[in-house]
Scaffold this motif. Structure first.
Motif, mmCIF file in Angstrom:
data_model
loop_
_atom_site.group_PDB
_atom_site.id
_atom_site.type_symbol
_atom_site.label_atom_id
_atom_site.label_comp_id
_atom_site.label_asym_id
_atom_site.label_seq_id
_atom_site.Cartn_x
_atom_site.Cartn_y
_atom_site.Cartn_z
ATOM 1 N N LEU A 129 65.252 43.317 -53.795
ATOM 2 C CA LEU A 129 64.909 42.122 -53.117
ATOM 3 C C LEU A 129 64.015 41.142 -53.985
ATOM 4 C CD1 LEU A 129 65.386 40.220 -50.753
ATOM 5 C CD2 LEU A 129 63.523 41.538 -49.562
ATOM 6 N N ASP A 130 63.136 42.014 -54.648
ATOM 7 C CA ASP A 130 61.941 41.356 -55.576
ATOM 8 C C ASP A 130 62.852 40.784 -56.829
ATOM 9 O OD1 ASP A 130 59.192 42.009 -54.729
ATOM 10 O OD2 ASP A 130 60.220 43.747 -54.519
ATOM 11 N N ARG A 133 64.569 37.202 -55.465
ATOM 12 C CA ARG A 133 63.708 36.378 -55.227
ATOM 13 C C ARG A 133 63.111 35.832 -56.258
ATOM 14 N NH1 ARG A 133 61.060 38.546 -49.472
ATOM 15 N NH2 ARG A 133 62.893 38.163 -48.215
ATOM 16 N N ASP A 186 61.484 36.643 -43.042
ATOM 17 C CA ASP A 186 60.787 37.627 -43.531
ATOM 18 C C ASP A 186 59.373 37.864 -42.340
ATOM 19 O OD1 ASP A 186 61.006 39.221 -45.408
ATOM 20 O OD2 ASP A 186 59.718 38.172 -46.817
ATOM 21 N N LYS B 55 55.298 46.927 -48.472
ATOM 22 C CA LYS B 55 56.760 46.417 -48.302
ATOM 23 C C LYS B 55 57.471 45.812 -49.536
ATOM 24 C CE LYS B 55 55.770 41.729 -46.855
ATOM 25 N NZ LYS B 55 55.581 40.557 -45.791
ATOM 26 N N THR B 56 58.579 45.923 -49.587
ATOM 27 C CA THR B 56 59.302 45.426 -50.829
ATOM 28 C C THR B 56 59.542 43.867 -50.374
ATOM 29 O OG1 THR B 56 61.375 45.915 -50.011
ATOM 30 C CG2 THR B 56 60.365 47.501 -51.428
ATOM 31 N N GLY B 57 59.805 43.135 -51.786
ATOM 32 C CA GLY B 57 60.244 41.629 -51.564
ATOM 33 C C GLY B 57 59.110 40.670 -51.711
ATOM 34 N N ASP B 58 57.939 41.309 -51.668
ATOM 35 C CA ASP B 58 56.741 40.441 -51.715
ATOM 36 C C ASP B 58 56.096 40.155 -53.117
ATOM 37 O OD1 ASP B 58 55.900 42.986 -52.264
ATOM 38 O OD2 ASP B 58 54.458 42.919 -50.632
ATOM 39 N N GLN B 59 56.916 40.394 -53.926
ATOM 40 C CA GLN B 59 56.589 40.190 -55.361
ATOM 41 C C GLN B 59 55.149 41.110 -56.022
ATOM 42 O OE1 GLN B 59 58.498 38.553 -57.529
ATOM 43 N NE2 GLN B 59 59.872 38.289 -55.737
ATOM 44 N N VAL B 60 54.811 41.758 -55.138
ATOM 45 C CA VAL B 60 53.941 42.989 -55.309
ATOM 46 C C VAL B 60 54.422 44.201 -56.005
ATOM 47 C CG1 VAL B 60 51.991 44.164 -54.598
ATOM 48 C CG2 VAL B 60 52.145 41.903 -53.798
#
Lengths: 422, 133
Positions: A129-130, A133, A186, B55-60
């Motif tokens: 997902l990263d 996005r 989200d 969590k994934t998807g948070d650009q961290v």
């Protein structure tokens, strides 16, 4: 026209006042509606007045052409509505589905219907997902959303062996309603039930020295019991989170119904006279494109309105002849359409313009154009002013012949809304 | 989880600071937790944060150092769990995959994870850490 409508609105006010002064009717008694009262005071000869404007508006809504790009272009181009569609989500399942479409002798099988996201199926484990996005990763988003459909069908031919195969590719060029980039979705996921409580003990690694074995065995047993409790917590978590996530997705679907997006699809077909994959020849195709504008950042419209521009072309589409429905002939057609849909609790507007050109194998091409527009506005409780207007009688491709009959401006009052918006 | 062999991540005593990374595929989002247990399989402490959650998807980046002296990591257990969420309702047969790897000096020294379908969107597992040399 303006004078007529103004007069009608004055009558509405007067009738509303009259209704307000009437005593409440006893339960079960027939109460004359405001619309009914108005129908009594407006002479039928008033230009365009319709006693049944609700039905006229429903006709406008029903006659609107589906201007979306088909979900599975291969099935559409073959004229299929398969009951069972294989949706392989892994490379192995995708390969199996494709292999099932051809036997060991290379003969195409009927009833093949596959719809898949090939990039996700082939490389899903690596797609995060990263990465999706990241603004710079447009190629990943494009490939991940690209959908491929494959279908086979018996050709519309007296020859039993003849087969048609369709390959459809549906591409989302951009999508402002993409759930994977929806910050509100989200956030909704953030608010769902948290992870189950982690176990307080786990089985530790085996000891380095024999003297520690007895203590280690006790630690292992304690860890095993803690893991059993943890698994029970996981079961409870799965139940709770599944319902919560479904609710979040439904909210997102409603929120993003009108998001701006551009979707295009192509679907070539091939025909084999022998039914074998060896003698496949090109036999027509379909192309679709829809640009949707959702009025983002336009106050009053951004949640309630959508403007669609659509184009489609079909080449060598087999259609039954007028003389014999069992005999098919290829024809070309193209359709251009624009559609506007907007609705709030108190007002709805729906309109479209269609331009369709059909070129039969013999004879001259025919072009049909039509437009329709419906509008309704709540003017009082249980009283809606409706206006319907249109021209042209030819049905658009895929529409029932009787679907559109409106040919002039009509207006009137109804007790409720008739233009239902999605 | 308990029925499968627990993978061993073998660290070099003279190597760099080991790290743990979690990768969630199929464009799913995941909430995860990484905990480090002592040599008795008790007293868990969070990796990357006090409770070890992320969590994934948070650009961290979802990659964290195991910030203990290397010798102290011997015979410890690294526990992980992930709750996976799909953005698109493709059905219960939609797959998920979670890959967890322990790295030292850029090399993968321990590899684990889990996969399944979204009718049970949760995975968990452990690593036993071994320091040698």
């Amino acid at each position: 026209m303006k004078t007529v409508l103004l007069t009608a609105l004055m009558l509405v006010a007067a009738a509303g006042s009259a209704v307000a002064q009437q005593p409440r009717a006893a339960a079960g008694a027939q109460t004359p509606s405001l619309g009914g009262l108005l129908s009594g005071v407006i002479p039928p000869e008033v230009s365009g007045f319709s006693m049944n404007i609700g039905e006229e508006l429903k006709k406008v809504r029903a006659a609107m052409v589906d201007l979306s790009v088909p979900d599975s272009p291969a099935f559409t181009v073959l004229g299929l509505t398969p009951e069972e569609v294989a949706r392989p989500t892994t490379a192995r399942k995708l390969a199996t589905s494709l292999l099932n479409g051809v036997d060991r002798n290379g003969v195409l099988q009927t009833g093949v219907a596959i719809d898949t996201l090939p990039y996700l199926a082939l490389a899903g484990q690596l797609l995060t997902l990263d990465d999706y996005r990241k603004p710079s990763n447009y190629a990943l988003r494009f490939l991940a959303r690209a959908q491929v459909s494959v279908g086979t069908a018996k050709a519309s031919d007296v020859n039993d062996k003849a087969m048609r195969i369709g390959l459809g590719v549906r591409m989302t060029v951009f999508d402002r309603g993409d759930p994977r980039t929806d910050a509100a979705l989200d956030q909704c996921f953030d608010d769902r039930p948290g992870l189950p409580a982690a176990p307080q003990f786990v089985p530790p690694p085996s000891p380095d020295t024999p003297g520690e074995v007895a203590e280690w065995m006790q630690d292992v047993e304690r860890g095993r019991q803690a893991l059993q409790t943890f698994q029970a917590d996981v079961d409870s978590y799965v139940t709770r989170v599944t319902a919560s996530v479904a609710d979040c997705r439904e909210q997102a679907r409603i929120r993003n119904w009108n998001a701006s997006k551009l979707i295009v699809a192509v679907a070539p077909t091939w025909t084999s006279a022998s039914g074998s994959s060896d003698d496949l020849g090109r036999s027509g195709s379909g192309v679709w494109g829809t640009l949707a504008y959702g009025f983002e950042h336009v106050p009053g419209l951004q949640r309630n309105a959508q403007l669609l521009a659509h184009a489609r072309w079909r080449g060598d589409e087999p259609v039954p002849t007028a003389k014999d429905p069992n005999v098919f002939e290829p024809r070309d057609s193209r359709l251009l359409g624009v559609q506007l849909r907007a609705g709030t609790a108190n007002a709805t507007i729906a309109g479209e313009g269609i331009d369709e050109r059909v070129t039969p194998p013999s004879g001259a091409a025919t072009t049909t154009r039509r437009y329709s527009i419906g509008f309704e506005r709540r003017v009082a409780d249980n009283l809606w002013l409706g206006v319907a207007m249109g021209s042209g009688k030819s049905p658009a491709a895929g529409q029932k012949k009787s679907a559109f009959v409106l040919s002039s401006l009509k207006w009137g009052f109804a007790e409720g809304p008739s233009l239902k918006m999605e | 989880m308990a029925s499968t062999p627990i993978p061993v991540a073998t660290l070099t005593a003279t190597g760099g600071v080991p790290e743990v990374e979690i990768v969630v595929g199929h464009l799913h989002r995941a909430d995860y937790q990484l905990l480090l247990f002592d040599t008795h399989g008790a007293n868990p402490v969070g990796v990357g944060s006090a409770d070890g959650k992320g969590k994934t998807g948070d650009q961290v980046p979802d990659r964290f150092p195991l910030a203990l002296p290397l010798a102290d990591l011997h015979r410890r257990t690294l526990f992980w769990q992930a709750g996976i969420v799909s953005f698109v309702p493709e059905g219960d047969s939609e797959p998920f995959s979670v890959t967890v790897r322990v790295l030292q000096d850029g090399n993968i020294v321990g590899l684990g994870g889990g996969s399944g379908v979204m009718n049970r969107p949760h995975a968990s597992g452990m690593f036993h850490l071994k320091v040698q040399g």
